[in-house]
Design an enzyme around this catalytic site. Sequence first.
Site, PDB file in Angstrom:
ATOM      1  N   CYS A 104     -23.088  13.036  -4.048  1.00  0.00           N
ATOM      2  CA  CYS A 104     -24.024  11.972  -3.686  1.00  0.00           C
ATOM      3  C   CYS A 104     -25.442  12.506  -3.776  1.00  0.00           C
ATOM      4  O   CYS A 104     -25.885  13.258  -2.910  1.00  0.00           O
ATOM      5  CB  CYS A 104     -23.741  11.450  -2.280  1.00  0.00           C
ATOM      6  SG  CYS A 104     -24.878  10.157  -1.756  1.00  0.00           S
ATOM      7  N   GLY A 105     -26.158  12.095  -4.816  1.00  0.00           N
ATOM      8  CA  GLY A 105     -27.521  12.577  -5.010  1.00  0.00           C
ATOM      9  C   GLY A 105     -28.499  11.983  -4.024  1.00  0.00           C
ATOM     10  O   GLY A 105     -29.358  12.695  -3.483  1.00  0.00           O
ATOM     11  N   ASP A 268     -25.300   0.425  -5.808  1.00  0.00           N
ATOM     12  CA  ASP A 268     -26.333   1.357  -5.363  1.00  0.00           C
ATOM     13  C   ASP A 268     -27.697   0.693  -5.445  1.00  0.00           C
ATOM     14  O   ASP A 268     -28.092   0.191  -6.496  1.00  0.00           O
ATOM     15  CB  ASP A 268     -26.296   2.615  -6.231  1.00  0.00           C
ATOM     16  CG  ASP A 268     -26.917   3.820  -5.543  1.00  0.00           C
ATOM     17  OD1 ASP A 268     -27.928   3.643  -4.845  1.00  0.00           O
ATOM     18  OD2 ASP A 268     -26.397   4.932  -5.714  1.00  0.00           O
TER      19      ASP A 268
END
Length: 352
Positions: A104-105, A268
């Site tokens: 998860c950036g 997202d």
Amino acid sequence: MTQHQRAAALGGAALHPISTIDYHTAGEPFRIIAEPGMAIEGATVADRREYAIGDPAVDGLRRLLCFEPRGHADMYGGFITPPDDAGAHLGVLFWHKDGFSTACGHGTIALGAWAVETGLVAVDPSGVTDVVIDVPSGRVVARVSTDGAGAVTSVDFVNVPSRLVAEGLHVSTSRGELTVDLAYGGANYAMLDVAQVGLSIEPGDVSELIALGREVKWLLNDSGAAQHPSDPRLSGVYGTILFERLGRDADGRLHQRNATVFADGELDRSPCGSGTAARVAALTAQGELAFGETLVHDSIVGSRFHARAVERAVVDGFDAVVPVVTGMAYRTGTSTFTVDPRDPLVPGFVLR
């Protein structure tokens, strides 16, 4: 099962107040639980993820803090764990409504800001502080920039080596046969140019984008192309990056906009950190982005990451690059969540 037994199934910690610190990175939420209050066993963060998936108490705490009424279908967060060894400051188990992810950036960016802002990691006098984090897909760095007063101004997410996995894959969808590429950025992402289906990366198309992204993910999830060459825990397709080419900006930088649909239909709000890393790897391998050149990557809500490849690598016999994704995270609040043993809606629900 009685109401008290439902609450007790979440583990003893869930019967007591659970404190969280919430951030958003480019619009995408990230809920940090510094003290989960229960054992999450395993020698490494990757092992702890496997334990969490199968443990009713840990998974129950995820659902409690992610599901309505304490969260929502697009909530994201992480449990802080010990690192794999003394070479990192912390470990983290990333979670969403459908389970525990490998990478998860945007969460890594939030964790970097949180670690510096809380004093967990002391500010380097140089103005650049590395927060080293062990995640299920490997060791990453949140490189935190601060001003003269020590305030965070931006965070670089230095990812694991990423690569183009496959290109020109044909998938038969409800919109006809489409061509997609597959790239790895800590997780596998299918990548689809929405010009093929006449959609735009705009809020008005969000329902169709989610449906298409979800469909493509599941069509490719069990394919041979999506199998990781050395660690089956990293196999499968985590999400679909639906992208739109915008040419080059006024500074000559490659400019694209995307909507990343991950897990089972989550959208997202950010440009997606690990997805952006995968996108950089693919564009570099395909010659559309020069090595070291900056990709300007926008989200469906207009937020932005900048990203580039900074190092070449070979992993599992394949050429890869180390991407750096630059963004910013902001604290949105703190919460103390409780469980009333009389509550019939424990751990909660989601409507998608």
